[in-house]
Design a protein around this motif. Structure first.
Motif, PDB file in Angstrom:
ATOM      1  N   ASP A  16      31.949  41.998  33.076  1.00  0.00           N
ATOM      2  CA  ASP A  16      31.736  43.321  32.500  1.00  0.00           C
ATOM      3  C   ASP A  16      31.614  44.389  33.583  1.00  0.00           C
ATOM      4  O   ASP A  16      32.182  45.477  33.460  1.00  0.00           O
ATOM      5  N   ALA A  17      30.879  44.088  34.658  1.00  0.00           N
ATOM      6  CA  ALA A  17      30.726  45.050  35.755  1.00  0.00           C
ATOM      7  C   ALA A  17      32.059  45.288  36.459  1.00  0.00           C
ATOM      8  O   ALA A  17      32.401  46.431  36.791  1.00  0.00           O
ATOM      9  N   PHE A  18      32.823  44.227  36.681  1.00  0.00           N
ATOM     10  CA  PHE A  18      34.131  44.367  37.328  1.00  0.00           C
ATOM     11  C   PHE A  18      35.054  45.221  36.464  1.00  0.00           C
ATOM     12  O   PHE A  18      35.714  46.134  36.954  1.00  0.00           O
ATOM     13  N   ASN A  19      35.091  44.940  35.182  1.00  0.00           N
ATOM     14  CA  ASN A  19      35.957  45.691  34.279  1.00  0.00           C
ATOM     15  C   ASN A  19      35.545  47.161  34.203  1.00  0.00           C
ATOM     16  O   ASN A  19      36.397  48.049  34.186  1.00  0.00           O
ATOM     17  N   GLN A  20      34.245  47.410  34.179  1.00  0.00           N
ATOM     18  CA  GLN A  20      33.764  48.792  34.141  1.00  0.00           C
ATOM     19  C   GLN A  20      34.125  49.510  35.437  1.00  0.00           C
ATOM     20  O   GLN A  20      34.572  50.651  35.419  1.00  0.00           O
ATOM     21  N   ARG A  21      33.970  48.833  36.546  1.00  0.00           N
ATOM     22  CA  ARG A  21      34.288  49.429  37.863  1.00  0.00           C
ATOM     23  C   ARG A  21      35.754  49.789  37.967  1.00  0.00           C
ATOM     24  O   ARG A  21      36.129  50.758  38.598  1.00  0.00           O
ATOM     25  N   HIS A  22      36.587  49.002  37.350  1.00  0.00           N
ATOM     26  CA  HIS A  22      38.030  49.228  37.442  1.00  0.00           C
ATOM     27  C   HIS A  22      38.581  49.993  36.236  1.00  0.00           C
ATOM     28  O   HIS A  22      39.792  50.044  36.040  1.00  0.00           O
ATOM     29  N   HIS A  23      37.686  50.559  35.439  1.00  0.00           N
ATOM     30  CA  HIS A  23      38.035  51.495  34.358  1.00  0.00           C
ATOM     31  C   HIS A  23      39.145  51.008  33.451  1.00  0.00           C
ATOM     32  O   HIS A  23      40.074  51.745  33.144  1.00  0.00           O
ATOM     33  N   SER A  53      48.524  37.912  41.404  1.00  0.00           N
ATOM     34  CA  SER A  53      48.276  37.819  39.974  1.00  0.00           C
ATOM     35  C   SER A  53      47.083  38.706  39.656  1.00  0.00           C
ATOM     36  O   SER A  53      46.481  39.287  40.545  1.00  0.00           O
ATOM     37  N   ARG A  54      46.745  38.775  38.401  1.00  0.00           N
ATOM     38  CA  ARG A  54      45.573  39.570  38.041  1.00  0.00           C
ATOM     39  C   ARG A  54      44.324  38.867  38.556  1.00  0.00           C
ATOM     40  O   ARG A  54      44.322  37.655  38.780  1.00  0.00           O
ATOM     41  N   PRO A  55      43.251  39.575  38.754  1.00  0.00           N
ATOM     42  CA  PRO A  55      42.002  38.943  39.199  1.00  0.00           C
ATOM     43  C   PRO A  55      41.531  37.909  38.179  1.00  0.00           C
ATOM     44  O   PRO A  55      41.658  38.102  36.975  1.00  0.00           O
ATOM     45  N   LEU A  56      40.993  36.798  38.698  1.00  0.00           N
ATOM     46  CA  LEU A  56      40.510  35.725  37.839  1.00  0.00           C
ATOM     47  C   LEU A  56      39.056  35.409  38.144  1.00  0.00           C
ATOM     48  O   LEU A  56      38.648  35.378  39.304  1.00  0.00           O
ATOM     49  N   LEU A  57      38.301  35.142  37.101  1.00  0.00           N
ATOM     50  CA  LEU A  57      36.931  34.664  37.198  1.00  0.00           C
ATOM     51  C   LEU A  57      36.947  33.226  36.700  1.00  0.00           C
ATOM     52  O   LEU A  57      37.100  32.973  35.508  1.00  0.00           O
ATOM     53  N   TRP A  58      36.875  32.266  37.628  1.00  0.00           N
ATOM     54  CA  TRP A  58      36.955  30.854  37.267  1.00  0.00           C
ATOM     55  C   TRP A  58      35.559  30.358  36.936  1.00  0.00           C
ATOM     56  O   TRP A  58      34.731  30.127  37.826  1.00  0.00           O
ATOM     57  N   ALA A  59      35.274  30.198  35.679  1.00  0.00           N
ATOM     58  CA  ALA A  59      33.959  29.771  35.192  1.00  0.00           C
ATOM     59  C   ALA A  59      33.906  28.243  35.203  1.00  0.00           C
ATOM     60  O   ALA A  59      34.390  27.588  34.291  1.00  0.00           O
TER      61      ALA A  59
END
Length: 166
Positions: A16-23, A53-59
């Motif tokens: 959520d923070a990453f997405n908000q930062r990148h608008h 590629s697009r940024p990935l968050l590997w959970a």
């Protein structure tokens, strides 16, 4: 290159923070996509190593949200040592993908996750299968969360430089 972030957290705080930062507008989709341990997700992680590629968050232990391919990563959530150990040991595709990431990227670890035996066993398997990595890794860890010999062991055996804080 876009970031590949590995996490053992389940929550959406970082995404959520990453997405908000990148608008990113909601209709554009997320700026960073969460992926889990499925074959399709591991393939996306491996593809990200070789091309932009697009940024990935590997959970690594599951995620309380929707993944890149629209699947519910909450179904991959594991709670505790035994459950995660089973989830990782029985998934050769996940272990192979983790080995490739560990061997081909320098990683920064933040938190006490390195103290978990099942997590260290993923590193150990990578080293046994393919030898030591050429990339040094760093770990930012609270000194209270480590045994006294852990920094030496991680540095000499896993090429992870431990930076301790109090």
């Amino acid at each position: 290159w876009w970031p590949l972030v590995l996490t053992t957290n389940y929550d959406t705080l970082f995404r959520d923070a990453f997405n908000q930062r990148h608008h990113r507008a909601k209709h554009d989709g997320d700026a960073i996509a969460a992926v889990g341990r499925s074959p399709a997700d591991c393939h996306a992680v491996l593809a990200a190593l070789g091309s932009p590629s697009r940024p990935l968050l590997w959970a690594l232990q599951g995620f309380l949200g929707t993944g890149l391919h629209g699947d519910d990563l909450g179904e991959e959530v594991v709670l505790g040592y035994e459950q995660y150990r089973r989830a990782s040991l029985e998934n050769t595709g996940f272990r192979s993908a983790f080995t490739e990431v560990y061997r081909n990227r320098s990683l920064l670890f933040a938190g006490a996750g390195l103290g978990e035996e099942y997590f260290r066993s993923l590193f150990g398997e990578s080293i046994v299968r393919l030898g030591t990595t050429q990339h040094a890794h760093c770990a930012l860890v609270n000194a209270a969360d480590l045994q006294s010999d852990a920094p030496w062991f991680m540095h000499t055996r896993m090429n992870i430089i431990v930076l301790m804080y109090r």
